[in-house]
Design a protein around this motif. Structure first.
Motif, PDB file in Angstrom:
ATOM      1  N   ARG A   1       8.216  39.359  -1.372  1.00 29.46           N
ATOM      2  CA  ARG A   1       8.922  37.849  -0.954  1.00 29.46           C
ATOM      3  C   ARG A   1       8.052  37.032  -0.279  1.00 29.46           C
ATOM      4  O   ARG A   1       8.179  35.767  -0.429  1.00 29.46           O
ATOM      5  N   SER A   2       7.573  37.447   0.730  1.00 26.19           N
ATOM      6  CA  SER A   2       6.799  36.511   1.390  1.00 26.19           C
ATOM      7  C   SER A   2       5.462  35.765   0.818  1.00 26.19           C
ATOM      8  O   SER A   2       5.479  34.817   0.821  1.00 26.19           O
ATOM      9  N   LYS A   3       4.926  36.889   0.070  1.00 23.86           N
ATOM     10  CA  LYS A   3       4.071  36.280  -0.874  1.00 23.86           C
ATOM     11  C   LYS A   3       4.714  35.253  -2.060  1.00 23.86           C
ATOM     12  O   LYS A   3       3.816  34.258  -2.257  1.00 23.86           O
ATOM     13  N   ASN A   4       5.857  35.522  -2.514  1.00 26.75           N
ATOM     14  CA  ASN A   4       6.547  34.465  -3.419  1.00 26.75           C
ATOM     15  C   ASN A   4       6.650  33.003  -2.567  1.00 26.75           C
ATOM     16  O   ASN A   4       6.700  32.209  -3.319  1.00 26.75           O
ATOM     17  N   LEU A   5       7.060  33.291  -1.412  1.00 27.90           N
ATOM     18  CA  LEU A   5       7.361  32.155  -0.429  1.00 27.90           C
ATOM     19  C   LEU A   5       6.170  31.221  -0.430  1.00 27.90           C
ATOM     20  O   LEU A   5       6.021  29.889  -0.462  1.00 27.90           O
ATOM     21  N   VAL A   6       4.934  31.894  -0.190  1.00 29.13           N
ATOM     22  CA  VAL A   6       3.645  31.242   0.072  1.00 29.13           C
ATOM     23  C   VAL A   6       3.271  30.752  -1.351  1.00 29.13           C
ATOM     24  O   VAL A   6       2.733  29.609  -1.346  1.00 29.13           O
ATOM     25  N   MET A   7       3.602  31.306  -2.416  1.00 27.40           N
ATOM     26  CA  MET A   7       3.083  30.868  -3.662  1.00 27.40           C
ATOM     27  C   MET A   7       4.042  29.755  -3.974  1.00 27.40           C
ATOM     28  O   MET A   7       3.401  28.682  -4.452  1.00 27.40           O
ATOM     29  N   TRP A   8       5.227  29.553  -4.063  1.00 28.56           N
ATOM     30  CA  TRP A   8       6.029  28.429  -4.120  1.00 28.56           C
ATOM     31  C   TRP A   8       5.670  27.296  -3.287  1.00 28.56           C
ATOM     32  O   TRP A   8       5.569  26.193  -3.679  1.00 28.56           O
ATOM     33  N   THR A   9       5.471  27.694  -1.929  1.00 29.50           N
ATOM     34  CA  THR A   9       4.788  26.350  -1.091  1.00 29.50           C
ATOM     35  C   THR A   9       3.514  25.893  -1.584  1.00 29.50           C
ATOM     36  O   THR A   9       3.511  24.670  -1.630  1.00 29.50           O
ATOM     37  N   LEU A  10       2.705  26.873  -1.858  1.00 35.68           N
ATOM     38  CA  LEU A  10       1.320  26.145  -2.506  1.00 35.68           C
ATOM     39  C   LEU A  10       1.636  25.236  -3.712  1.00 35.68           C
ATOM     40  O   LEU A  10       1.089  24.120  -3.956  1.00 35.68           O
ATOM     41  N   GLN A  11       2.582  25.632  -4.754  1.00 35.58           N
ATOM     42  CA  GLN A  11       2.861  25.034  -5.978  1.00 35.58           C
ATOM     43  C   GLN A  11       3.360  23.659  -5.591  1.00 35.58           C
ATOM     44  O   GLN A  11       3.195  22.457  -6.196  1.00 35.58           O
TER      45      GLN A  11
ATOM     46  N   ILE B   1      -1.883  24.961  -8.193  1.00 30.88           N
ATOM     47  CA  ILE B   1      -0.673  25.417  -9.010  1.00 30.88           C
ATOM     48  C   ILE B   1      -1.031  26.834  -9.876  1.00 30.88           C
ATOM     49  O   ILE B   1      -0.480  27.649  -9.824  1.00 30.88           O
ATOM     50  N   PHE B   2      -2.249  26.773 -10.465  1.00 32.76           N
ATOM     51  CA  PHE B   2      -2.635  27.723 -11.314  1.00 32.76           C
ATOM     52  C   PHE B   2      -3.169  29.003 -10.488  1.00 32.76           C
ATOM     53  O   PHE B   2      -2.871  30.128 -10.816  1.00 32.76           O
ATOM     54  N   MET B   3      -3.454  28.651  -9.431  1.00 36.69           N
ATOM     55  CA  MET B   3      -4.187  29.913  -8.364  1.00 36.69           C
ATOM     56  C   MET B   3      -3.069  29.966  -7.344  1.00 36.69           C
ATOM     57  O   MET B   3      -3.641  31.122  -6.227  1.00 36.69           O
ATOM     58  N   SER B   4      -1.932  29.709  -7.239  1.00 37.19           N
ATOM     59  CA  SER B   4      -1.080  30.027  -6.390  1.00 37.19           C
ATOM     60  C   SER B   4      -0.766  31.628  -6.031  1.00 37.19           C
ATOM     61  O   SER B   4      -0.587  32.019  -4.988  1.00 37.19           O
ATOM     62  N   ARG B   5      -0.637  32.410  -7.302  1.00 34.34           N
ATOM     63  CA  ARG B   5      -0.284  33.751  -7.057  1.00 34.34           C
ATOM     64  C   ARG B   5      -1.499  34.459  -6.619  1.00 34.34           C
ATOM     65  O   ARG B   5      -1.254  35.304  -5.690  1.00 34.34           O
ATOM     66  N   THR B   6      -2.606  34.070  -6.955  1.00 36.78           N
ATOM     67  CA  THR B   6      -4.032  34.783  -6.250  1.00 36.78           C
ATOM     68  C   THR B   6      -4.162  34.480  -4.840  1.00 36.78           C
ATOM     69  O   THR B   6      -4.370  35.138  -4.031  1.00 36.78           O
ATOM     70  N   LEU B   7      -3.893  33.100  -4.618  1.00 35.45           N
ATOM     71  CA  LEU B   7      -4.263  32.681  -3.090  1.00 35.45           C
ATOM     72  C   LEU B   7      -2.976  33.242  -2.213  1.00 35.45           C
ATOM     73  O   LEU B   7      -3.261  33.298  -0.927  1.00 35.45           O
ATOM     74  N   SER B   8      -1.830  33.433  -2.598  1.00 34.86           N
ATOM     75  CA  SER B   8      -0.973  33.833  -1.894  1.00 34.86           C
ATOM     76  C   SER B   8      -0.974  35.287  -1.184  1.00 34.86           C
ATOM     77  O   SER B   8      -0.679  35.678  -0.212  1.00 34.86           O
ATOM     78  N   GLY B   9      -1.897  36.173  -1.849  1.00 36.49           N
ATOM     79  CA  GLY B   9      -2.457  37.432  -1.409  1.00 36.49           C
ATOM     80  C   GLY B   9      -3.954  37.534  -0.888  1.00 36.49           C
ATOM     81  O   GLY B   9      -4.158  38.703  -0.630  1.00 36.49           O
TER      82      GLY B   9
END
Length: 412
Positions: free
Chosen positions: A253-263, A152-160
């Motif tokens: 937007r693709s990174k946001n989808l990955v981020m929300w999926t990880l969360q 949850i905390f690293m979702s934004r970093t991991l998405s890219g």
């Protein structure tokens, strides 16, 4: 008629009494081990029941298991919510009243619901022991909760992150290849025969087929480990090539989808990391709230706290004062020397306004800014200031004691 009624009541009483004595219940609330030998003449069965535990934060990562220690796998186990249900299943299976050829496989380790009473009976002719294992802190559950919070905390970093993208691509590629392989194998199974079997046998046939397929997969994986290893290696390599060709997502937007999926995955992992669902859900809410808590409010609270309770300044000691003065003086002199040696400084104009230009040039070249006479004067001044301090109380006491001893000597 009265005699027949009494006789029937007596028979019912005997039957009830026999059924009440048909099994022995062992209630266990903590770690315990019970050993059992083979007793052919024993008419009762042993039922082991876990009493359960109330919900509290200490049970957040707790795990409770029944361990059956036996030499072979020739045993049957029966689980239920109460001893009566377990005894009913045991007697029906023993006397053949409910013959079930698709009985579930028995396991030597059974996980229990820590908040619900659970009972178990074992039918075997071998010597065995039953152990109730209570693990207060299950490290696997702790690891699951930590991993979920980290996602949850690293979702934004991991998405890219490209490395994470390739790892996820390899895992998904290998899993998808297994699903495709299972699909093509299932096409060789006659669908009509399987459908008729499900219609005739009902859900028991479906459960039996699923169990048999899973057992066959496990046996195949155990027998052909080398082939499975090379298959996973090749599928992983192909998945890496495909991911390398596509490349990591660059669109936001693709990174946001990955981020929300990880969360979402992190939320699911945290919730299922504990049997105390209310507490794990609260941990999930706190984690998401901390993740998306507005920083402006946090800065406002921090500034208000500092205004309301300002920190007390720490005063320097004499040693720290002299040390800081020497350090800052040397730093300022070094900065002045660098400036005088740089093109920004007009050295000739400065030297014309100085009384001793030679000393200025010596300072710029790296020599000391003080001459010998100034150093001697400074040391003399410091020495005089040191000896001009008021005498300490210890010195005064020492002088008084000396005077007293001299007076006592004169009297002697």
């Amino acid at each position: 008629m009265e005699f027949n009624g009494r006789f029937i009541v007596l028979i019912l009483f005997v039957i009830t009494r026999v059924n009440s004595l048909a099994y022995d219940v062992h209630w266990l609330s903590g770690p315990a081990t019970i050993e059992r030998d083979v007793q052919p003449l024993k008419q009762t069965i042993d039922i082991y029941c876990y009493t359960g535990t109330p919900k509290n934060l200490l049970t957040l990562w707790q795990t409770v298991k029944f361990h059956i220690k036996i030499k072979n796998d020739e045993f049957s186990q029966y689980l239920g919510d109460n001893p009566e249900q377990v005894y009913k299943d045991y007697t029906e299976d023993s006397y053949g009243w409910a013959i079930n050829p698709f009985q579930k496989k028995s396991y030597k380790s059974v996980s229990l619901d820590i908040f619900t009473p659970t009972c178990m009976a074992v039918n075997t002719k071998e010597k065995h022991s039953i152990e109730l294992h209570v693990q207060r802190v299950d490290l696997w559950r702790v690891l699951m909760m930590v991993v979920g919070a980290a996602l949850i905390f690293m979702s934004r970093t991991l998405s890219g992150n490209p490395v994470f993208f390739y790892l996820c691509g390899i895992v998904i590629g290998v899993s998808a290849s297994f699903m495709v392989l299972v699909y093509y194998i299932s096409r060789f199974i006659p669908g009509r025969t399987l459908t008729y079997g499900l219609l005739i046998g009902g859900w028991t046939v479906g459960v039996y087929l699923v169990q048999q397929i899973w057992e066959n997969i496990r046996s195949i994986m155990a027998a052909y480990q080398s082939y499975i290893f090379w298959y996973i290696l090749m599928a992983g390599f192909i998945s890496f090539v495909v991911c390398y060709r596509i490349g990591p997502p660059k669109n936001q937007r693709s990174k946001n989808l990955v981020m929300w999926t990880l969360q979402g995955v992190g939320v699911v992992v945290i919730i299922f990391s504990s049997q105390y669902q209310e507490a794990s859900t609260a941990v999930t809410v706190i984690t998401l709230g901390t993740k998306y808590f507005p920083k402006s409010i946090l800065y406002y609270i921090q500034a208000f706290w500092r205004r309301r309770f300002p920190p007390k300044p720490r005063l320097l000691s004499s040693e720290e004062y002299y040390e800081q003065g020497a350090r800052e003086t040397q730093r300022a002199l070094d900065g002045l020397r660098r400036y005088c040696a740089s093109p920004d400084c007009q050295q000739w104009s400065v030297m014309l306004r100085l009384h001793d230009a030679k000393r200025f040039a010596s300072f710029v070249e790296g020599n000391s800014h003080l001459n010998d006479d100034e150093v001697i004067d400074y040391e003399s001044y410091a020495f005089s200031m040191e000896h001009s301090k008021p005498v300490a109380n210890s010195t005064r006491n020492m002088e008084i004691s000396d005077d007293d001893s001299s007076e006592y000597g004169d009297e002697d």
